[in-house]
Motif scaffolding. Structure first.
Motif, PDB file in Angstrom:
ATOM      1  N   UNK A   1      42.634  38.484  51.463  1.00  0.00           N
ATOM      2  CA  UNK A   1      42.609  39.423  50.314  1.00  0.00           C
ATOM      3  C   UNK A   1      41.149  39.897  50.483  1.00  0.00           C
ATOM      4  N   UNK A   2      41.171  41.448  50.272  1.00  0.00           N
ATOM      5  CA  UNK A   2      39.853  41.992  50.175  1.00  0.00           C
ATOM      6  C   UNK A   2      39.095  41.318  49.254  1.00  0.00           C
ATOM      7  N   UNK A   3      39.906  41.241  47.752  1.00  0.00           N
ATOM      8  CA  UNK A   3      39.189  40.684  46.700  1.00  0.00           C
ATOM      9  C   UNK A   3      40.190  40.181  45.739  1.00  0.00           C
ATOM     10  N   UNK A   4      39.641  39.372  44.837  1.00  0.00           N
ATOM     11  CA  UNK A   4      40.794  38.708  43.715  1.00  0.00           C
ATOM     12  C   UNK A   4      39.552  38.816  42.666  1.00  0.00           C
TER      13      UNK A   4
ATOM     14  N   UNK B   1      33.713  45.416  49.788  1.00  0.00           N
ATOM     15  CA  UNK B   1      33.793  46.307  48.722  1.00  0.00           C
ATOM     16  C   UNK B   1      33.354  45.784  47.412  1.00  0.00           C
ATOM     17  N   UNK B   2      32.948  46.528  46.477  1.00  0.00           N
ATOM     18  CA  UNK B   2      32.633  46.178  44.970  1.00  0.00           C
ATOM     19  C   UNK B   2      34.048  46.284  44.544  1.00  0.00           C
ATOM     20  N   UNK B   3      34.566  45.069  44.070  1.00  0.00           N
ATOM     21  CA  UNK B   3      35.827  44.874  43.323  1.00  0.00           C
ATOM     22  C   UNK B   3      35.961  45.745  42.127  1.00  0.00           C
ATOM     23  N   UNK B   4      36.935  46.849  42.282  1.00  0.00           N
ATOM     24  CA  UNK B   4      37.020  47.430  40.923  1.00  0.00           C
ATOM     25  C   UNK B   4      37.937  46.640  39.731  1.00  0.00           C
ATOM     26  N   UNK B   5      38.113  47.077  38.719  1.00  0.00           N
ATOM     27  CA  UNK B   5      38.801  46.523  37.614  1.00  0.00           C
ATOM     28  C   UNK B   5      40.234  46.251  37.966  1.00  0.00           C
ATOM     29  N   UNK B   6      40.826  47.638  38.492  1.00  0.00           N
ATOM     30  CA  UNK B   6      42.244  47.906  38.852  1.00  0.00           C
ATOM     31  C   UNK B   6      42.127  48.476  40.344  1.00  0.00           C
ATOM     32  N   UNK B   7      43.064  48.087  41.341  1.00  0.00           N
ATOM     33  CA  UNK B   7      43.795  46.566  41.084  1.00  0.00           C
ATOM     34  C   UNK B   7      42.637  45.684  41.026  1.00  0.00           C
ATOM     35  N   UNK B   8      42.890  44.390  40.429  1.00  0.00           N
ATOM     36  CA  UNK B   8      42.188  43.291  40.572  1.00  0.00           C
ATOM     37  C   UNK B   8      42.425  42.450  41.567  1.00  0.00           C
ATOM     38  N   UNK B   9      43.294  42.790  42.608  1.00  0.00           N
ATOM     39  CA  UNK B   9      43.788  41.910  43.820  1.00  0.00           C
ATOM     40  C   UNK B   9      44.281  42.736  44.703  1.00  0.00           C
ATOM     41  N   UNK B  10      43.832  42.638  45.979  1.00  0.00           N
ATOM     42  CA  UNK B  10      44.440  43.488  47.034  1.00  0.00           C
ATOM     43  C   UNK B  10      44.282  42.613  48.376  1.00  0.00           C
ATOM     44  N   UNK B  11      45.208  42.824  49.090  1.00  0.00           N
ATOM     45  CA  UNK B  11      45.176  42.204  50.528  1.00  0.00           C
ATOM     46  C   UNK B  11      46.481  42.336  51.342  1.00  0.00           C
ATOM     47  N   UNK B  12      46.760  41.376  52.285  1.00  0.00           N
ATOM     48  CA  UNK B  12      47.740  41.365  53.034  1.00  0.00           C
ATOM     49  C   UNK B  12      48.422  39.878  53.349  1.00  0.00           C
ATOM     50  N   UNK B  13      49.624  39.862  53.683  1.00  0.00           N
ATOM     51  CA  UNK B  13      50.134  38.422  53.658  1.00  0.00           C
ATOM     52  C   UNK B  13      50.978  38.403  54.865  1.00  0.00           C
ATOM     53  N   UNK B  14      51.273  36.951  55.285  1.00  0.00           N
ATOM     54  CA  UNK B  14      52.010  36.733  56.479  1.00  0.00           C
ATOM     55  C   UNK B  14      52.811  35.558  56.079  1.00  0.00           C
ATOM     56  N   UNK B  15      54.011  35.516  56.006  1.00  0.00           N
ATOM     57  CA  UNK B  15      54.710  34.568  55.348  1.00  0.00           C
ATOM     58  C   UNK B  15      55.876  33.971  56.340  1.00  0.00           C
TER      59      UNK B  15
END
Length: 873
Positions: free
Chosen positions: A496-499, A570-584
């Motif tokens: 995640x870039x940020x949560x 990056x400075x986390x903005x209020x929206x979106x409050x989470x962004x990233x990638x996943x591998x399942x």
């Protein structure tokens, strides 16, 4: 007998006469001798020079020696006395023997000056101890002070009044070296009073000090030292002090304050001071003045509520002096405890406590092991300023904590333990959204990497990033597990870039974590390889048992802090409050066989979006797509999905769908689908959804063992060329369907092959047993049809309007795995251009026949009004 009495009476007369004679002689001839002798004896008693002015003798209450002015000292320690008048009563028995011995000593309007003592010396008590010991061992049996003042004198000659109006007396026993004393005085120039009484023997002193309305603002001047903090108010009570010949001095305290108020220093250079106020505090305990410092035992402090018990010790040595303190309290409201803390809270802790709406402290234990300078640093910067110097254990109950908007932990309880480098949470319980909160225990280590909470660079998340539907999504996922509850995946890796969620207090950046199933009961194991929270590196792990159980399961965690550093993401903005990638990494998704999935995720305004998702089917094939799930409502999960697939192997695709014998199908498959609907527990995702589906297959085959093919063979006509085939080959197959109210409905399914052309219409239920209702039209011998079609006139006579020589229609119904087919004869070679036989068939077949008829024979100007003619095939 009478003679004896006469002898005694004569002896008394002679004694009185001799005494009076001695007094008259002394009054006329010996004032100088008496003064010199008295100065000598007093000098020996105080070990300092003594001067008496205008000495005279009198007879009032005995033989009295009066000096109108006197000075004693200074002694070796620097103490001296200046008196306006002193009186001394002589011992008459000593006078008879020719000696001058004082029996009683009175000093009026005297000033006693003592040097300014060092900070670790109690000058008032020490002075009285010195006077009491001098009385017990000195030649004077009784000493009386009237209107005497005690002054502290600096090396430059400056003086400060400590005690005024000192009055009282000290009496030594005639039989043994022991004395008793009682004095009272005013503190400084105010009205606050102090009274001392006790007894002294060589090497031993016992004193009781009574305080009456001592003004704390003037107390530092009285004791010649600084209080730990500036304060206002008054103090009353008793101090029972004993100084034995062996062992430490002992002080038993029983004090009561009134309207005690002051200001504590802020936690940091820029932090403002914090005010405190206590209405009627009481303090009791035992203070031991040992050789190496002070020790406190059985201390109790209260302000009308739960008592605060404490023990400790303070060594000598100024700022480097060791300081140890243990505090304990119980049965107090959390808000009341915070108001009584001996140090201000750092901003981070203050912000956390602002979320606590209610709480009860069952038990609080604090242990401090530091130095005087260390304690001062803890007071300025918080407990992390001196890792390991402070240990805390806190048991809480009846907690109501605001976790976010409309999100609260209610009736919570927990035990917290902090020991400098470690913060442990044990037995956290409660209720959230009316349901049990998981029983949580864990620890955070590495706190020593922080030199203070002011080093944290917290980026406060904006309010509004709520996910009330997360619990419902988890429940929906678990509702699709088959018994026994074996998870269908191995690991979920998240970067995640940020949560940035309000429950985290500060945003997390650069997150690298993985999730794995834990236990067969639906638990979860989390590994945090790296993350940055408030500028601090994090790592750790956690285990979560099945939260859907009656008691909501258990959560255990371990979190380690690394060295703080400036965040670089990056400075986390209020929206979106989470962004990233996943591998399942998975092997089952619902009823599908898969290898896993990967893609990006984003949480925005309560919606989870999965983008650029690649779903790997087992054994091969990839489906691409995007999914959006609305988590803004706690009990309803709406979603949108868009799926695409190209160049899929039909056999592998059938295997991924868990077909019984995927080898019965082959070819190449492509398609796309869009759906929007609602996720229902234990139901198919398509059970309450709308959408469209398009499929295209090329160059494949269908084995005769397929349920639908078998149904066709059972109901087949004698003219069918597929009755003797082991498999049906096709060149092209296309289907379009609309999803609505749990059914896939299609107006057109078309399959073309070398031996037949098939057209179908109908519907298929999305949930088991996947009911089928439809009509299938099979048009045979397409190769012969194409040849006849080139012969003019013959093509219209033989082939008819639908362009085929022989055809058959079947009505299909029943479950997908075992459908039944009904042959509907519609045409033959002798009938020529004919139509349908529509006799005694269900309405769904009739509708399907009309749709296929409209496909085969498109409407045109020359066909308007044609009515199907009934013929036998």
């Amino acid at each position: 007998m009478q003679r004896s009495l006469v002898v005694i009476a004569m002896g008394l007369v002679l004694f009185v006469a001799a005494t009076l004679g001695g007094f008259v002689w002394s009054a006329r001839h010996a004032p100088g001798w008496a003064r010199a002798e008295l100065e000598r004896q007093l000098a020996l008693a105080v070990d300092a020079p003594v001067r008496l002015d205008r000495v005279r003798l009198g007879l009032r209450g005995g033989i009295r020696l009066v000096a109108d002015g006197a000075s004693l000292g200074p002694t070796e320690g620097g103490t001296h006395l200046e008196a306006g008048q002193i009186e001394g009563w002589l011992d008459p028995l000593a006078l008879v023997t020719g000696r001058l011995v004082l029996d009683r000593f009175v000093a009026r309007d005297a000033d006693v000056s003592v040097p300014t003592p060092p900070p670790d010396s109690p000058p008032v008590l020490e002075t009285f101890e010195t006077l009491a010991q001098a009385l017990a061992a000195g030649p004077v049996r009784r000493v009386v002070l009237e209107e005497t003042s005690l002054w502290a004198e600096g090396p430059d000659g400056s003086r400060e009044l400590l005690l005024a109006g000192i009055a009282g007396d000290a009496t030594r026993s005639r039989m043994r070296p022991e004395g008793r004393f009682a004095f009272e005085a005013r503190i400084g120039s105010g009205r606050a009073g102090i009274r001392l009484e006790g007894r002294a023997a060589p090497g031993t002193t016992r004193m009781v000090v009574d305080l009456a309305a001592i003004d704390l603002a003037t107390l530092p001047r009285a004791i010649r030292g600084d209080l730990p903090l500036p304060a206002q108010g008054s103090l009353s009570g008793r101090i029972d002090w004993s100084a034995p010949a062996e062992g430490p001095d002992r002080f038993e305290l029983a004090l009561e304050g009134e309207h005690i108020a002051g200001r504590l220093p802020g936690a940091g250079a820029a932090a403002p001071p914090q005010a405190f106020a206590l209405a009627r505090p009481t303090l009791s305990g035992v203070l031991l003045a040992e050789a190496g410092g002070l020790r406190v035992r059985d201390g109790v402090l209260t302000d009308g509520g739960a008592p605060l018990r404490f023990e400790g010790r303070l060594g000598s040595g100024g700022g480097k002096a060791p300081l140890a303190l243990a505090l304990q309290t119980e049965e107090i409201e959390l808000a009341s405890l915070v108001e009584r803390l001996p140090m201000p809270l750092p901003p981070a802790a203050t912000e956390l406590l602002e979320r606590v709406e209610r709480g009860h402290v069952d038990r609080l234990e604090i242990e401090i092991d530091t130095t005087v300078d260390g304690w001062s640093r803890i007071g300025r910067r918080g407990p992390l300023a001196r890792p390991g110097d402070l240990r805390i254990e806190l048991a809480l109950s009846d907690l109501d904590v605001a976790l976010g908007e409309d999100d609260r932990l209610e009736a919570g309880s927990a035990t917290l333990r902090y020991d400098g480098d470690r913060l442990a949470v044990e037995g956290l319980r409660g209720r959230r959204h009316g349901k049990p909160f998981p029983r949580t225990s864990g620890e955070i280590t590495g706190l020593a990497h922080l030199r203070g909470l002011d080093e944290l660079r917290c980026r406060r998340p904006a309010e509004g990033g709520r996910i009330p539907g997360a619990r419902e999504l988890l429940a929906w996922m678990r509702s699709h597990r088959k018994e026994p509850k074996v998870p269908g995946w191995n690991e979920l890796a998240v970067e995640a870039d940020w949560i940035s969620h309000p429950e985290l207090l500060c945003g997390i950046e650069q997150l690298d974590a993985s999730l794995r199933p834990y236990e067969a009961g639906g638990g979860l194991e989390i590994t945090l390889r790296h993350g940055v929270w408030a500028g601090v590196a994090l790592s750790g792990d956690a285990r979560i048992t099945d939260p859907t159980t009656r008691d909501a399961g258990d959560v255990t965690f371990r979190l380690a802090l690394g060295s703080p550093f400036e965040p670089v993401a990056l400075v986390p903005p209020s929206e979106p409050w989470a962004r990233g990638r996943f591998d399942w990494n998975a092997f089952r998704l619902g009823g599908w066989r898969v290898l896993g999935a990967r893609g990006g995720f984003e949480l925005r305004q309560g919606t989870l979006r999965l983008s650029q998702v690649d779903l790997d089917l087992a054994p091969s094939g990839v489906i691409e797509g995007e999914v959006a799930i609305d988590l803004s409502r706690p009990t309803r999960l709406s979603y949108e999905a868009s799926l695409r697939g190209a160049d899929l192997d039909v056999t592998a695709f059938a295997s991924a769908m868990r077909a019984r014998d995927p080898g019965r199908l082959s070819g190449t498959l492509a398609g796309e689908a869009t759906f929007q609907g609602e996720l229902l527990r234990a139901r198919s995702p398509l059970a309450k959804a709308d959408g469209t589906l398009r499929l295209r297959a090329r160059h494949g085959r269908v084995a005769r063992e397929m349920p639908i093919v078998m149904a066709l063979l059972v109901a087949d006509s004698p003219f069918s060329p597929i009755s003797d085939l082991e498999e049906i080959h096709y060149e092209r197959a296309e289907a379009e369907a609309v999803l609505r109210e749990g059914w896939f409905s299609t107006e057109r399914i078309e399959i073309e092959g070398p031996s037949a052309r098939m057209l179908a219409t109908g519907r298929l239920a999305v949930e088991k047993p996947h009911a089928v209702e439809g009509v299938l039209g099979v048009l045979f011998f397409p190769a012969l049809d194409s040849v006849i079609d080139y012969v003019p006139v013959l093509n219209r006579v033989i082939l008819g309007e639908n362009g085929n020589l022989i055809g058959a229609y079947y009505g299909l119904s029943g479950p997908w795995a075992e459908p039944t087919a009904r042959l509907i004869p519609v045409k033959s070679l002798v009938s020529g251009p004919a139509s349908f036989v529509l006799e005694d068939i269900p309405s769904f077949l009739w509708g399907g026949l009309k749709r296929i008829h409209s496909i085969l024979i498109p409407a045109g100007p020359d066909r308007v009004g044609q009515t199907p003619v009934r013929v036998d095939s």
